[in-house]
Design an enzyme around this catalytic site. Structure first.
Site, short mmCIF file in Angstrom:
data_model
loop_
_atom_site.label_atom_id
_atom_site.label_comp_id
_atom_site.label_asym_id
_atom_site.label_seq_id
_atom_site.Cartn_x
_atom_site.Cartn_y
_atom_site.Cartn_z
N SER A 159 0.85 -1.19 0.00
CA SER A 159 0.00 0.00 0.00
C SER A 159 0.88 1.23 0.00
O SER A 159 2.11 1.14 0.12
CB SER A 159 -0.93 0.03 1.22
OG SER A 159 -0.24 0.50 2.36
N TYR A 185 3.69 -0.50 10.59
CA TYR A 185 2.89 -0.76 9.39
C TYR A 185 3.65 -0.36 8.14
O TYR A 185 3.69 -1.11 7.15
CB TYR A 185 1.57 0.00 9.48
CG TYR A 185 0.68 -0.19 8.27
CD1 TYR A 185 0.15 -1.44 7.97
CD2 TYR A 185 0.36 0.88 7.44
CE1 TYR A 185 -0.67 -1.63 6.87
CE2 TYR A 185 -0.46 0.71 6.34
CZ TYR A 185 -0.97 -0.55 6.06
OH TYR A 185 -1.78 -0.74 4.95
#
Length: 323
Positions: A159, A185
């Site tokens: 992402s 993340y």
């Protein structure tokens, strides 16, 4: 090792759906595995691949819930798998290899985002362990079937979170650094891109090509660890709490979000290409700032090789060398 990272100028874009991408695709007789295939983006990916003729295996920790979620999708098979459990990964792979000679599509869609600090049984940080190490183990265990397909593709869901940075090869498990859920993340999503680069370098001579994907921003279960205040800060919800859909701003439906994954898995234009980070159904440009594109550090072949070596050390597994 070189990375192909130049847009192709496809006829698709941020508004394109997975259905539109796959309109002329025939996957009859093909076998696919989609981790995270029981919800949101993964479920739409499973649905589209199945409608185009593929038999899709969906690994899931909660088999009953996954079967309920996938009810009505012909050609979808749910099998037990826990990406945080090495024994579970090996058991899944052994069963698959016993039942299937080849694997045409491996789509690594499962993941977690911005979780509190959790460690697996081997003390690896949970986001890195789930999003990267579990998929690393799974891909290595399934390598004989990918090799036998004579033209397999692996698609890794990353992402724009990789732009957060935080990648530290010397402290992947946040032992020396204070834990930050967003840096963790970002590190995991960077690892996803680097994994595709290193896997493609190993697979290209065997016609196994790998890609990483930014699917878009889709409000769903991935945000389950965020507070309502945190979600509000992103500006992704209408006043009534429903998701804002504005693909021009990267705010997509699951049908639009799954499009780049399906494109990477099936597009004929990608034959002979690999290792690329893709968004909006095209290869992304390399950018050092802004919201679009891939950061240079995420496709650095030397860093990709270093992460591969460290992943081998951490997991005790690698691609088989006997073929």
């Amino acid at each position: 090792m070189s990375v192909v990272q130049k847009p192709l100028g496809t006829p698709f874009g941020p508004f394109t759906t997975a259905e539109e991408v796959a309109r002329d695709v025939d996957l009859s007789g093909k076998i696919a595995i989609v981790t995270g295939g029981a919800s949101n983006l993964g479920r739409e990916t499973v649905r589209i691949l199945s409608t185009r003729g593929a038999h899709v295996v969906v690994p899931a920790r909660d088999v009953d819930a996954a079967r309920q979620a996938l009810a009505g999708i012909a050609g979808a098979e749910v099998v037990s798998l826990d990406l945080l459990d090495p024994a579970s990964i090996l058991g899944f792979a052994e069963r698959f290899l016993a039942e299937h000679e080849s694997l045409d599509l491996l789509i690594l869609s499962a993941g977690v985002m911005a979780t509190p600090l959790v460690r697996d049984a081997e003390e690896h940080e949970g986001q890195f362990a789930t999003n990267h190490l579990g998929h690393f183990r799974l891909t290595a265990a399934l390598w004989p079937a990918l090799h036998s397909a004579n033209g397999a593709r692996v698609v890794v869901l990353s992402s724009r979170g990789h732009q957060l940075g935080g990648f530290d090869l010397d402290d992947l498990d946040f032992v020396r650094r204070p834990y930050d859920k967003w840096l963790a993340y970002g590190q995991a999503k960077t690892a996803n891109v680097l994994f595709a680069v290193a896997l493609d370098a190993r697979g290209r001579e065997h016609r196994v090509r790998a890609f990483s994907v930014h699917p878009g921003t889709i409000v769903g279960p991935l945000a389950r660890h965020l507070s309502s205040e945190e979600i509000d800060m992103f500006g992704v919800l209408n006043d009534d709490g429903t998701p804002i859909i504005d693909p021009a701003r990267d705010l997509k439906t699951p049908e639009q979000g799954a499009a780049t994954t399906v494109w990477c898995a099936t597009a004929p234009v990608l034959d002979g290409i690999g290792s690329a980070y893709c968004e909006d159904c095209d290869i992304a440009s390399v950018e050092t700032e802004g919201r679009f594109g891939v950061r240079p550090f995420a496709i650095d072949p030397d860093v990709a090789e270093a992460l591969w070596s460290e992943s081998v050390r951490l997991t005790g597994t690698d691609l088989p060398t006997r073929r």
